[in-house]
Design a protein around this motif. Structure first.
Motif, PDB file in Angstrom:
ATOM      1  N   UNK A   1       0.819  -1.213   0.000  1.00  0.00           N
ATOM      2  CA  UNK A   1       0.000   0.000   0.000  1.00  0.00           C
ATOM      3  C   UNK A   1       0.855   1.267   0.000  1.00  0.00           C
ATOM      4  N   UNK A   2       0.315   2.313  -0.593  1.00  0.00           N
ATOM      5  CA  UNK A   2       0.991   3.602  -0.604  1.00  0.00           C
ATOM      6  C   UNK A   2       0.953   4.184   0.798  1.00  0.00           C
ATOM      7  N   UNK A   3       2.038   4.846   1.205  1.00  0.00           N
ATOM      8  CA  UNK A   3       2.112   5.443   2.527  1.00  0.00           C
ATOM      9  C   UNK A   3       1.171   6.634   2.611  1.00  0.00           C
ATOM     10  N   UNK A   4       0.473   6.726   3.734  1.00  0.00           N
ATOM     11  CA  UNK A   4      -0.407   7.864   3.985  1.00  0.00           C
ATOM     12  C   UNK A   4      -0.074   8.437   5.358  1.00  0.00           C
ATOM     13  N   UNK A   5      -0.041   9.743   5.419  1.00  0.00           N
ATOM     14  CA  UNK A   5       0.269  10.429   6.662  1.00  0.00           C
ATOM     15  C   UNK A   5      -0.821  10.166   7.692  1.00  0.00           C
ATOM     16  N   UNK A   6      -0.464   9.836   8.944  1.00  0.00           N
ATOM     17  CA  UNK A   6      -1.483   9.623   9.983  1.00  0.00           C
ATOM     18  C   UNK A   6      -2.349  10.869  10.180  1.00  0.00           C
ATOM     19  N   UNK A   7      -3.618  10.663  10.457  1.00  0.00           N
ATOM     20  CA  UNK A   7      -4.565  11.757  10.645  1.00  0.00           C
ATOM     21  C   UNK A   7      -4.839  11.959  12.139  1.00  0.00           C
ATOM     22  N   UNK A   8      -5.258  13.174  12.492  1.00  0.00           N
ATOM     23  CA  UNK A   8      -5.655  13.520  13.866  1.00  0.00           C
ATOM     24  C   UNK A   8      -4.576  13.187  14.891  1.00  0.00           C
TER      25      UNK A   8
END
Length: 158
Positions: free
Chosen positions: A45-52
């Motif tokens: 999976x593509x890396x996604x920045x953590x939210x909240x």
């Protein structure tokens, strides 16, 4: 071992076994940016920045990630850089640094951009990268042969 890994990283038509792919993923090796999963295999999976995420938690995560790199050269450069600058970064700079150390799929690409052996892609060419490049040149000739010690507060967060 090094010759085995370098043979695997040479361009070839050889398809890596499941075991070899898992070793690359587990070691955090940045081979995956050009890697295509064989048909029927799950893709990475593509890396996604953590939210909240609170800014304190983000700083702690980035400090940890700066220290735990796939290759020693990046670990030393990034951990000493993070130790010096992360506390003073605003949210935008933290986001730029987060993308810089987590998004590129190849640790060697990141290293070559930082030491200016290869041109930096436009996406990563920003103030934090400029600061990192200057830091990597080590104009004050500081000894950087190991990662900095963690403070007690940093040890609690990591």
């Amino acid at each position: 071992m090094a010759s085995y890994v370098s043979r695997l990283l040479r361009p070839s038509r050889r398809i890596l076994s499941n075991f070899e792919r898992k070793c690359f993923v587990l070691r955090g090796t940045a081979f995956m940016s050009t890697y295509q999963s064989p048909p029927g295999e799950p893709s990475i999976p593509e890396w996604k920045q953590p939210q909240n995420e609170t800014i304190e938690l983000k700083r702690a995560r980035l400090l940890y990630q700066s220290r735990k790199r796939g290759m020693l050269e990046n670990g030393i450069i990034l951990s000493t850089f993070a130790g010096r600058y992360l506390e003073g970064f605003d949210e935008e700079q933290l986001d730029q640094y987060d993308n810089l150390i987590n998004k590129p799929g190849n640790d060697w690409d990141l290293f070559y951009w930082v030491v200016e052996h290869k041109p930096t892609p436009e996406e990563y060419d920003h103030g934090v990268m400029d600061l990192l490049k200057t830091f990597a040149k080590n104009p004050d000739m500081e000894s950087r042969i190991r990662q900095p010690d963690l403070s007690e507060n940093e040890q609690r967060h990591t």
